[in-house]
Design a protein around this motif. Structure first.
Motif, PDB file in Angstrom:
ATOM      1  N   ILE A  63       8.595   1.591  -8.863  1.00 53.42           N
ATOM      2  CA  ILE A  63       8.701   0.827  -7.519  1.00 53.42           C
ATOM      3  C   ILE A  63       8.767   2.006  -6.507  1.00 53.42           C
ATOM      4  O   ILE A  63       8.257   1.964  -5.293  1.00 53.42           O
ATOM      5  N   ALA A  64       9.561   2.973  -6.952  1.00 55.13           N
ATOM      6  CA  ALA A  64       9.592   4.272  -6.024  1.00 55.13           C
ATOM      7  C   ALA A  64       8.358   4.733  -5.533  1.00 55.13           C
ATOM      8  O   ALA A  64       7.881   5.227  -4.481  1.00 55.13           O
ATOM      9  N   GLU A  65       7.707   4.817  -6.836  1.00 55.78           N
ATOM     10  CA  GLU A  65       6.089   5.498  -6.619  1.00 55.78           C
ATOM     11  C   GLU A  65       5.279   4.669  -5.623  1.00 55.78           C
ATOM     12  O   GLU A  65       4.538   5.150  -4.863  1.00 55.78           O
ATOM     13  N   LEU A  66       5.415   3.344  -6.215  1.00 52.38           N
ATOM     14  CA  LEU A  66       4.607   2.168  -5.319  1.00 52.38           C
ATOM     15  C   LEU A  66       4.898   2.315  -3.735  1.00 52.38           C
ATOM     16  O   LEU A  66       4.100   2.165  -2.938  1.00 52.38           O
ATOM     17  N   LEU A  67       6.378   2.385  -3.483  1.00 51.42           N
ATOM     18  CA  LEU A  67       6.602   2.421  -2.165  1.00 51.42           C
ATOM     19  C   LEU A  67       6.043   3.633  -1.649  1.00 51.42           C
ATOM     20  O   LEU A  67       5.488   3.583  -0.365  1.00 51.42           O
ATOM     21  N   ALA A  68       6.033   4.813  -2.046  1.00 48.21           N
ATOM     22  CA  ALA A  68       5.554   5.985  -1.658  1.00 48.21           C
ATOM     23  C   ALA A  68       4.149   5.958  -1.316  1.00 48.21           C
ATOM     24  O   ALA A  68       3.677   6.362  -0.132  1.00 48.21           O
ATOM     25  N   LEU A  69       3.266   5.365  -2.097  1.00 48.34           N
ATOM     26  CA  LEU A  69       1.877   5.045  -2.023  1.00 48.34           C
ATOM     27  C   LEU A  69       1.459   3.937  -0.881  1.00 48.34           C
ATOM     28  O   LEU A  69       0.710   4.118  -0.120  1.00 48.34           O
ATOM     29  N   TRP A  70       2.428   3.092  -1.016  1.00 49.65           N
ATOM     30  CA  TRP A  70       2.283   2.159   0.366  1.00 49.65           C
ATOM     31  C   TRP A  70       2.357   2.544   1.623  1.00 49.65           C
ATOM     32  O   TRP A  70       1.641   2.345   2.590  1.00 49.65           O
ATOM     33  N   ARG A  71       3.461   3.380   1.647  1.00 55.69           N
ATOM     34  CA  ARG A  71       3.575   3.994   2.946  1.00 55.69           C
ATOM     35  C   ARG A  71       2.657   5.394   3.453  1.00 55.69           C
ATOM     36  O   ARG A  71       2.481   5.541   4.691  1.00 55.69           O
ATOM     37  N   ASP A  72       2.001   5.777   2.374  1.00 51.55           N
ATOM     38  CA  ASP A  72       0.954   6.871   2.579  1.00 51.55           C
ATOM     39  C   ASP A  72      -0.136   6.149   2.728  1.00 51.55           C
ATOM     40  O   ASP A  72      -1.098   5.789   1.837  1.00 51.55           O
ATOM     41  N   ARG A  73      -0.838   6.305   4.103  1.00 51.18           N
ATOM     42  CA  ARG A  73      -2.065   5.684   4.532  1.00 51.18           C
ATOM     43  C   ARG A  73      -3.106   6.517   4.023  1.00 51.18           C
ATOM     44  O   ARG A  73      -4.463   5.980   3.942  1.00 51.18           O
ATOM     45  N   SER A  74      -2.917   7.766   3.437  1.00 56.51           N
ATOM     46  CA  SER A  74      -3.970   8.533   2.973  1.00 56.51           C
ATOM     47  C   SER A  74      -4.293   8.425   1.397  1.00 56.51           C
ATOM     48  O   SER A  74      -4.888   9.196   0.622  1.00 56.51           O
ATOM     49  N   ARG A  75      -3.557   7.551   0.844  1.00 52.62           N
ATOM     50  CA  ARG A  75      -3.340   7.376  -0.723  1.00 52.62           C
ATOM     51  C   ARG A  75      -4.609   7.080  -1.202  1.00 52.62           C
ATOM     52  O   ARG A  75      -5.624   6.655  -0.358  1.00 52.62           O
ATOM     53  N   GLN A  76      -4.907   7.421  -2.673  1.00 54.05           N
ATOM     54  CA  GLN A  76      -6.224   6.828  -3.123  1.00 54.05           C
ATOM     55  C   GLN A  76      -5.503   5.693  -3.949  1.00 54.05           C
ATOM     56  O   GLN A  76      -4.582   5.564  -4.688  1.00 54.05           O
ATOM     57  N   SER A  77      -6.616   4.560  -3.887  1.00 55.08           N
ATOM     58  CA  SER A  77      -6.174   3.133  -4.629  1.00 55.08           C
ATOM     59  C   SER A  77      -6.122   3.639  -6.220  1.00 55.08           C
ATOM     60  O   SER A  77      -5.690   2.794  -6.730  1.00 55.08           O
ATOM     61  N   ALA A  78      -6.900   4.709  -6.640  1.00 59.63           N
ATOM     62  CA  ALA A  78      -6.676   5.007  -7.839  1.00 59.63           C
ATOM     63  C   ALA A  78      -5.418   5.235  -8.502  1.00 59.63           C
ATOM     64  O   ALA A  78      -5.113   4.818  -9.567  1.00 59.63           O
ATOM     65  N   ASP A  79      -4.509   5.712  -7.586  1.00 57.75           N
ATOM     66  CA  ASP A  79      -3.270   6.120  -7.815  1.00 57.75           C
ATOM     67  C   ASP A  79      -2.392   4.711  -8.128  1.00 57.75           C
ATOM     68  O   ASP A  79      -1.638   4.638  -9.206  1.00 57.75           O
ATOM     69  N   VAL A  80      -2.724   3.788  -7.495  1.00 58.44           N
ATOM     70  CA  VAL A  80      -1.930   2.544  -7.385  1.00 58.44           C
ATOM     71  C   VAL A  80      -2.529   1.770  -8.663  1.00 58.44           C
ATOM     72  O   VAL A  80      -1.686   1.162  -9.290  1.00 58.44           O
ATOM     73  N   LYS A  81      -3.889   1.788  -8.965  1.00 54.51           N
ATOM     74  CA  LYS A  81      -4.435   1.076  -9.978  1.00 54.51           C
ATOM     75  C   LYS A  81      -3.715   1.646 -11.387  1.00 54.51           C
ATOM     76  O   LYS A  81      -3.554   0.847 -12.213  1.00 54.51           O
TER      77      LYS A  81
END
Length: 152
Positions: A63-81
């Motif tokens: 969840i901490a990782e997901l929150l960081a990705l959610w907040r990071d608008r330059s994230r890669q969707s591959a990380d979420v996947k």
């Protein structure tokens, strides 16, 4: 909005809200002069996000990782996947383990006559069998026991 209102609005208990703050999933709330925690609309969105992730079985670390990705608008969707696929794999493993437990318990329940006699293959198996369900032999007592006669 104070903590009780935030809890009601998000479905997350006040105790869990305080816990999420203590582990850093939720930023420390602003405080009133009286010391009450005050939560913003953004905090409520974060709490709903955390609750939904918990409902899907994600660990606090994920969840901490997901929150960081959610907040990071330059994230890669591959990380979420990647996180979602890891969770799918973990859930699939848990389902398989639970199905094995159901199979073992069903087998043991079928072997037990459930009558007034004291012998019980379920208890015998719990006391003597290996820890992993895949290694469990069929209970010897169930193989040799005559059918119930109706007497008690």
């Amino acid at each position: 909005m104070i903590i009780g209102q935030a809890a009601a609005a998000t479905g997350v208990s006040a105790k869990m809200i305080r816990y999420y703050e203590s582990i850093g999933l939720l930023p420390a709330a602003q405080r009133t002069e009286a010391g009450y925690r005050v939560y913003s609309t953004a905090d409520l969105h974060t709490l709903r996000f955390i609750r939904r992730a918990r409902d899907l079985g994600f660990s606090m670390e994920a969840i901490a990782e997901l929150l960081a990705l959610w907040r990071d608008r330059s994230r890669q969707s591959a990380d979420v996947k990647r996180l979602a696929e890891a969770q799918i794999s973990a859930l699939t493993d848990k389902i398989a383990a639970m199905q094995a437990m159901v199979g073992t318990l069903s087998h043991l329940a079928q072997c037990c006559h459930g009558d007034a006699r004291p012998d019980c293959p379920i208890l015998e198996e719990l006391a003597t069998s290996p820890a992993t369900p895949s290694q469990m032999p069929e209970p010897a007592a169930a193989q040799q026991r005559p059918a119930p006669s109706g007497r008690k």
